[in-house]
Design an enzyme around this catalytic site. Structure first.
Site, short mmCIF file in Angstrom:
data_model
loop_
_atom_site.label_atom_id
_atom_site.label_comp_id
_atom_site.label_asym_id
_atom_site.label_seq_id
_atom_site.Cartn_x
_atom_site.Cartn_y
_atom_site.Cartn_z
N HIS A 25 0.93 -1.39 0.10
CA HIS A 25 -0.11 0.17 -0.09
C HIS A 25 0.85 1.38 0.01
O HIS A 25 1.26 1.80 0.99
CB HIS A 25 -0.80 -0.05 1.31
CG HIS A 25 -2.28 1.00 1.09
ND1 HIS A 25 -3.40 0.72 1.23
CD2 HIS A 25 -1.97 2.42 1.13
CE1 HIS A 25 -4.12 1.68 1.17
NE2 HIS A 25 -3.27 2.72 1.14
N HIS A 213 -9.89 0.70 -0.31
CA HIS A 213 -9.88 1.46 0.72
C HIS A 213 -10.92 1.30 1.71
O HIS A 213 -12.20 1.83 1.09
CB HIS A 213 -9.63 3.21 0.40
CG HIS A 213 -8.16 3.45 -0.18
ND1 HIS A 213 -7.46 2.90 -1.33
CD2 HIS A 213 -7.09 3.92 0.59
CE1 HIS A 213 -6.16 3.40 -1.22
NE2 HIS A 213 -6.01 3.91 -0.04
N GLU A 216 -11.06 3.30 7.03
CA GLU A 216 -9.90 4.64 7.63
C GLU A 216 -10.91 5.68 8.20
O GLU A 216 -10.92 5.45 9.45
CB GLU A 216 -9.30 4.97 6.51
CG GLU A 216 -7.91 6.20 6.83
CD GLU A 216 -7.36 6.53 5.52
OE1 GLU A 216 -6.28 6.87 5.80
OE2 GLU A 216 -7.82 6.39 4.44
#
Length: 381
Positions: A25, A213, A216
């Site tokens: 990543h 993603h 987060e």
């Protein structure tokens, strides 16, 4: 915030840098050399906060220490501004590979959004071709310097835009020329992964790897959607999976923390879905309070398929060696933990099975064994 995290000791950092590592990543537009930004910006007339490379490096790091993913992402206006022509894209790609190799990375997957590099007339395909040219040149130059590194590309669609299907088609067109997977990135709040569901369906039908993603800035629901609805093979960040873990205190018979896992956390762990965790970046965006308290250590102890990553090396002022060294100093990790996370990353790479096992058995295990004075382990599947 990241500004409060001590720099790891030089001896430890050197030790970790010498170890073979795998990076999954790492955003291409988040890891430029400040000197390169200054030089290209001067040529194309883009105004920077400062033209001193050292000051610019510090500006990126401090500007990212906002506690907000949205504000963190604003720093990329300056990096993408100098990545708008083929020559600059190839240069940035080459330098990135060399920087990773110098940090001991032997396999890296680098991601970027081609749609963000079109302001000077390049087509999406021309962007990809320029970056791939740079990556291959970087691999060649690293080899000439005595360092072996291989790079795979993750083509990213911006989740707030409406180009997911177009970018998925782009990834599939270049799947045999360096592109190994597809990703979505950008602001999570208000832009769930299900907005790109048609793109994910196309990629699954094309038998092409996907990472998303999730978890987060947004919470547990974004992880659940990414896994259960969009069918991702990996989770970018995923730090908010801890919202589905109740810590009961004490340890079980295996010496691991006593916890109660919710359905999503159980699903992710039981199916060995890799988590692409980025400790320093998560602290900067407010997803974690500190490296010492980052959930990556709990997740490691619970044997989730944890990987450790940088996210954005320039913006976060970090490297993969630094991330591991901070975990050793601040969170009690051992070099065996570093080896374990590195092996996880190699197993999770978007490469054919035989190639993943070769990286583990021929590169990772011998490298760690030499550093620790022991016999290499067998690379199990």
């Amino acid at each position: 915030m990241a500004a409060d995290v001590p720099t790891p000791t030089a001896d430890l950092l050197d030790t970790v840098r010498a170890l073979p590592k795998v990076s999954l990543h790492d955003h291409l537009d988040g890891g430029l050399r400040p000197e390169t930004i200054v030089e290209i910006a001067s040529a194309n007339g883009h105004a920077l906060p400062t033209t001193d490379p050292d000051e610019l490096r510090e500006w990126f790091r401090t500007a990212a220490d906002s506690g907000s993913l949205e504000l963190y992402l604003e720093t990329f206006a300056h990096t993408t501004a100098v990545m708008q022509d083929a020559e600059s894209l190839a240069r940035v790609a080459t330098e990135t590979v060399l920087d990773l190799a110098a940090d001991g990375v032997v396999y890296g997957e680098l991601r970027y959004a081609p749609e963000q590099h079109l302001t000077q007339g390049l087509s999406l395909d021309e962007v990809v071709l320029a970056v791939e040219e740079g990556f291959r040149r970087g691999e060649q130059l690293a080899a000439e310097q005595g360092r072996t590194i291989r790079v795979g590309t993750l083509v990213t669609a911006m989740r707030h835009a409406e180009r997911g299907l177009e970018i998925a088609e782009l990834a599939l067109r270049h799947r045999d020329a360096g592109v190994v997977g597809f990703d979505i990135a950008g602001a999570e709040a208000g832009f769930p992964p299900t907005r790109q569901l048609e793109a994910f369906r196309m990629l699954h039908e094309g038998e092409f790897p996907v990472t998303i993603h999730a978890g987060e800035a947004a919470g547990l629901e974004s992880i659940r959607e990414a896994v259960a609805v969009c069918g991702t093979q990996r989770i970018g960040h995923g730090v908010r999976i801890v919202d589905d873990i109740e810590v009961l205190g004490g340890t079980d018979d295996a010496g691991r923390p006593r916890v109660r896992l919710g359905r999503t956390a159980s699903w992710v762990r039981d199916r060995r879905i890799p988590l692409e965790l980025c400790p320093t970046s998560n602290v900067q965006t407010g997803a974690a309070s500190s490296v010492a308290e980052h959930p990556v250590t709990l997740l490691k102890d619970l044997r989730f398929r944890v990987t450790v990553n940088t996210d954005n090396r320039l913006v976060s002022g970090t490297s993969l060696s630094r991330e591991f060294a901070l975990l050793v100093e601040q969170a009690g990790w051992t070099l065996d933990d570093v080896r374990w996370a590195t092996t996880n990353a190699a197993r999770a790479a978007f490469l054919p099975y035989d190639e993943r096992i070769r990286i583990i058995s021929s590169v990772v295990e011998p490298g760690f064994a030499a550093a620790q004075g022991r016999t290499p382990r067998h690379a199990a599947g």
